[in-house]
Design a protein around this motif. Structure first.
Motif, PDB file in Angstrom:
ATOM      1  N   PHE A  49       0.861  -1.194   0.000  1.00  0.00           N
ATOM      2  CA  PHE A  49       0.000   0.000   0.000  1.00  0.00           C
ATOM      3  C   PHE A  49       0.897   1.244   0.000  1.00  0.00           C
ATOM      4  O   PHE A  49       1.699   1.440   0.915  1.00  0.00           O
ATOM      5  CB  PHE A  49      -0.873  -0.051   1.254  1.00  0.00           C
ATOM      6  N   ILE A  50       0.742   2.087  -1.015  1.00  0.00           N
ATOM      7  CA  ILE A  50       1.627   3.260  -1.117  1.00  0.00           C
ATOM      8  C   ILE A  50       1.027   4.318  -2.048  1.00  0.00           C
ATOM      9  O   ILE A  50       0.272   3.995  -2.967  1.00  0.00           O
ATOM     10  CB  ILE A  50       3.033   2.839  -1.632  1.00  0.00           C
ATOM     11  N   LEU A  58      -2.569  -0.234  -4.350  1.00  0.00           N
ATOM     12  CA  LEU A  58      -2.834  -1.256  -3.352  1.00  0.00           C
ATOM     13  C   LEU A  58      -2.895  -2.593  -4.082  1.00  0.00           C
ATOM     14  O   LEU A  58      -3.319  -2.663  -5.238  1.00  0.00           O
ATOM     15  CB  LEU A  58      -4.170  -0.982  -2.644  1.00  0.00           C
ATOM     16  N   PHE A  59      -2.437  -3.613  -3.408  1.00  0.00           N
ATOM     17  CA  PHE A  59      -2.522  -4.967  -3.957  1.00  0.00           C
ATOM     18  C   PHE A  59      -3.237  -5.817  -2.910  1.00  0.00           C
ATOM     19  O   PHE A  59      -3.210  -5.492  -1.727  1.00  0.00           O
ATOM     20  CB  PHE A  59      -1.121  -5.534  -4.203  1.00  0.00           C
ATOM     21  N   TRP A  74      -0.468 -11.212  -6.332  1.00  0.00           N
ATOM     22  CA  TRP A  74      -0.804  -9.857  -5.883  1.00  0.00           C
ATOM     23  C   TRP A  74      -1.671  -9.251  -6.980  1.00  0.00           C
ATOM     24  O   TRP A  74      -1.197  -9.090  -8.114  1.00  0.00           O
ATOM     25  CB  TRP A  74       0.451  -8.994  -5.738  1.00  0.00           C
ATOM     26  N   TYR A  75      -2.914  -8.918  -6.668  1.00  0.00           N
ATOM     27  CA  TYR A  75      -3.759  -8.226  -7.646  1.00  0.00           C
ATOM     28  C   TYR A  75      -3.691  -6.724  -7.361  1.00  0.00           C
ATOM     29  O   TYR A  75      -3.780  -6.284  -6.217  1.00  0.00           O
ATOM     30  CB  TYR A  75      -5.214  -8.730  -7.582  1.00  0.00           C
ATOM     31  N   HIS A  76      -3.557  -5.922  -8.418  1.00  0.00           N
ATOM     32  CA  HIS A  76      -3.257  -4.493  -8.312  1.00  0.00           C
ATOM     33  C   HIS A  76      -4.511  -3.632  -8.521  1.00  0.00           C
ATOM     34  O   HIS A  76      -5.205  -3.795  -9.508  1.00  0.00           O
ATOM     35  CB  HIS A  76      -2.221  -4.184  -9.400  1.00  0.00           C
ATOM     36  N   CYS A 103       3.068 -15.703  -4.232  1.00  0.00           N
ATOM     37  CA  CYS A 103       3.654 -14.419  -3.868  1.00  0.00           C
ATOM     38  C   CYS A 103       2.883 -13.969  -2.635  1.00  0.00           C
ATOM     39  O   CYS A 103       1.751 -13.491  -2.742  1.00  0.00           O
ATOM     40  CB  CYS A 103       3.492 -13.401  -4.995  1.00  0.00           C
ATOM     41  N   TYR A 104       3.481 -14.187  -1.477  1.00  0.00           N
ATOM     42  CA  TYR A 104       2.795 -13.903  -0.221  1.00  0.00           C
ATOM     43  C   TYR A 104       2.958 -12.436   0.171  1.00  0.00           C
ATOM     44  O   TYR A 104       3.624 -11.656  -0.496  1.00  0.00           O
ATOM     45  CB  TYR A 104       3.310 -14.844   0.870  1.00  0.00           C
ATOM     46  N   SER A 105       2.394 -12.083   1.317  1.00  0.00           N
ATOM     47  CA  SER A 105       2.228 -10.680   1.682  1.00  0.00           C
ATOM     48  C   SER A 105       3.523  -9.900   1.824  1.00  0.00           C
ATOM     49  O   SER A 105       4.580 -10.467   2.089  1.00  0.00           O
ATOM     50  CB  SER A 105       1.448 -10.593   2.991  1.00  0.00           C
TER      51      SER A 105
END
Ligand code: FRU
Length: 478
Positions: A49-50, A58-59, A74-76, A103-105
């Protein structure tokens, strides 16, 4: 449905493979109007988140195939105002050896004009043994992410296999970068591991375990650690697991915060006071604050819990994000308020006539005494989600056990919110499958999934309150 491992870990080759599921998912009556939700299948933690390149990025942790935790992408999604969100497609796909099973957090950082995302590469070998690598990717001008070919570091062998969810931060005084990793020790303690480097993309070394004074034995795993400085105070946020905590029923997954002081030299976090729950509701986990936003801190969380199941699984999807919330600190308490731009979603003022309408906001001021607000009641005024306040004990009780669709009944269906002062006001945000309460100007919040049936379309309340009700418009892409 029982999912085989093969089904859960299937690799997405082509978007069109999801067309059929997308049709089923998007015709669900529980699709949200103004909360981020999975494009298909399942969403869990917010990631990366940025604010960068003129918008919010956000993903979310995404399993494309259905309401199941399997192969994670990660969905954007992006937004200019934190209210209207656009689907941008896949951010990170598990397409390397190091992240072959997910692809984890992870989290984001802006360095000069560049943005980097630190995430966990969930590698598994043929015997299904896990190695969790800490990996990094860069945000390109076209919004895509490019991975660095090799991980920054491998997991430590003197801890369990559970080491994940890198939170990256720069410490100006020491001129060093730090990464916090959520972990479980070999003797099953929850903790955070700290790595440090002078450069963001190389030279990382293990610095030690974070010492949170008084929290040496607190849960069996800490997921999604997040540290942020607000108004001169350090806030440590994490999600402890494998433990029951006071007032949280039989739940063993929590999201807590501690206000205190972080000493990066000794890796010691000294609490100013006891931990608090980030949210008192049924469905709130893995909260993350936005990086690069110190002048206007924002937090978002997964509206859901690990190991839980939700009625939208019938429509083959589940999960959502909470509303993004502005955060500030008052003493040792975090204050959370919906971002101001949410007011732009109001389409009309509604009469207080007892009828629910899909997406709505109720702003309530209380005039004293005991209170009851019952949402999603049947036409006769009975049942529904009940919100009751006992003025003598300064206690709010929320009960979902009388809804037609009950779920996670073995975890909890009724929870209390103990107040330190009288109940003064409440903002209630209702979407098609959720309710979020912001109590006493955001001193307490309560987040819950709720899946009303067609007949659960009314509300009732006691007389001792002033209400303003708005219908809210749609602000998320399908
Ligand atoms: C928390 C979590 C993280 C992990 C991710 C996988 O919900 O288990 O620890 O990185 O979800 O989706």
């Amino acid at each position: 449905k029982e999912w085989t491992r093969e089904e859960r870990y299937r690799v997405l080759k082509n978007k069109s493979e999801l067309n059929h599921l997308y049709e089923i998912n998007t015709s669900s009556v529980y699709r949200q109007d103004y909360h981020i939700q999975p494009i298909t299948g399942l969403s869990n933690d917010p990631n990366g988140f940025i604010y960068a390149q003129g918008k919010w990025h956000l993903f979310y942790q995404w399993c494309p195939w259905g309401p199941v935790h399997g192969l994670k992408y990660w969905y954007h999604v992006t937004s200019e105002d934190l209210v209207h969100w656009t689907n941008e497609g896949i951010g990170l796909a598990p397409d390397t050896l190091f992240d072959n099973k997910g692809c984890y957090s992870g989290s984001a950082i802006a360095i000069d004009d560049e943005v980097y995302f630190y995430y966990t590469g969930n590698h598994r070998n043929e015997d299904w043994e896990r190695t969790a690598y800490t990996c990094v990717a860069k945000l390109e001008d076209d919004g895509s992410l490019t991975k660095k070919a090799t991980p920054l570091f491998a997991p430590r062998e003197d801890y369990s296999e559970h080491q994940r969810d890198p939170m990256v931060i720069y410490n100006k005084a020491l001129k060093r970068y730090f990464i916090f990793i959520g972990a479980r020790s070999q003797d099953e303690r929850g903790c955070a591991l700290v790595y440090t480097s002078e450069k963001p993309l190389e030279g990382w070394s293990f610095a030690g375990e974070l010492h949170v004074v008084g929290y040496e034995h607190f849960g069996g795993m800490w997921e999604c650690p997040c540290i942020t400085n607000i108004d001169g105070k350090d806030i440590l946020i994490f999600s402890p697991q494998f433990t029951k905590l006071p007032g949280r029923g039989d739940c063993t997954n929590h999201n807590v915060y501690i206000v205190g002081h972080m000493d990066y030299e000794t890796l010691t976090f000294t609490p100013e006071s006891h931990f608090r729950y980030l949210d008192y509701g049924f469905d709130f986990y893995a909260a993350q604050t936005a990086a690069n936003a110190s002048h206007h801190p924002v937090m978002i969380a997964w509206m859901g819990l690990p190991d839980n199941h939700y009625p939208s699984e019938k429509d083959e999807w589940e999960g959502a994000m909470t509303l993004p919330r502005r955060i500030s600190v008052e003493g040792d308490r975090l204050i959370q308020t919906p971002v101001k731009a949410i007011e732009n979603l109001r389409t009309q003022t509604l009469a207080d006539n007892g009828h629910m309408s899909g997406a709505m906001e109720m702003d309530v001021t209380f005039t004293g005494g005991d209170v009851a607000i019952n949402l999603f009641t049947k036409p006769n005024g009975y049942d529904g989600l009940t919100i009751e306040y006992d003025a003598m004990y300064r206690m709010i009780t929320v009960n979902k056990a009388h809804m037609d669709q009950r779920f996670n009944t073995e975890v909890f269906e009724k929870l209390d919110i103990p107040l330190d002062e009288d109940l003064m006001n409440m903002r209630i945000f209702i979407d098609h499958s959720s309710v979020e309460l912001f109590i006493n100007d955001g001193r307490y919040t309560f987040t819950a999934h709720v899946y009303p049936t067609i007949r659960e379309n009314r509300y009732t309340h006691t007389d001792n309150m002033d209400l303003t009700i708005y219908a809210l418009g749609k602000s998320v892409d399908e």
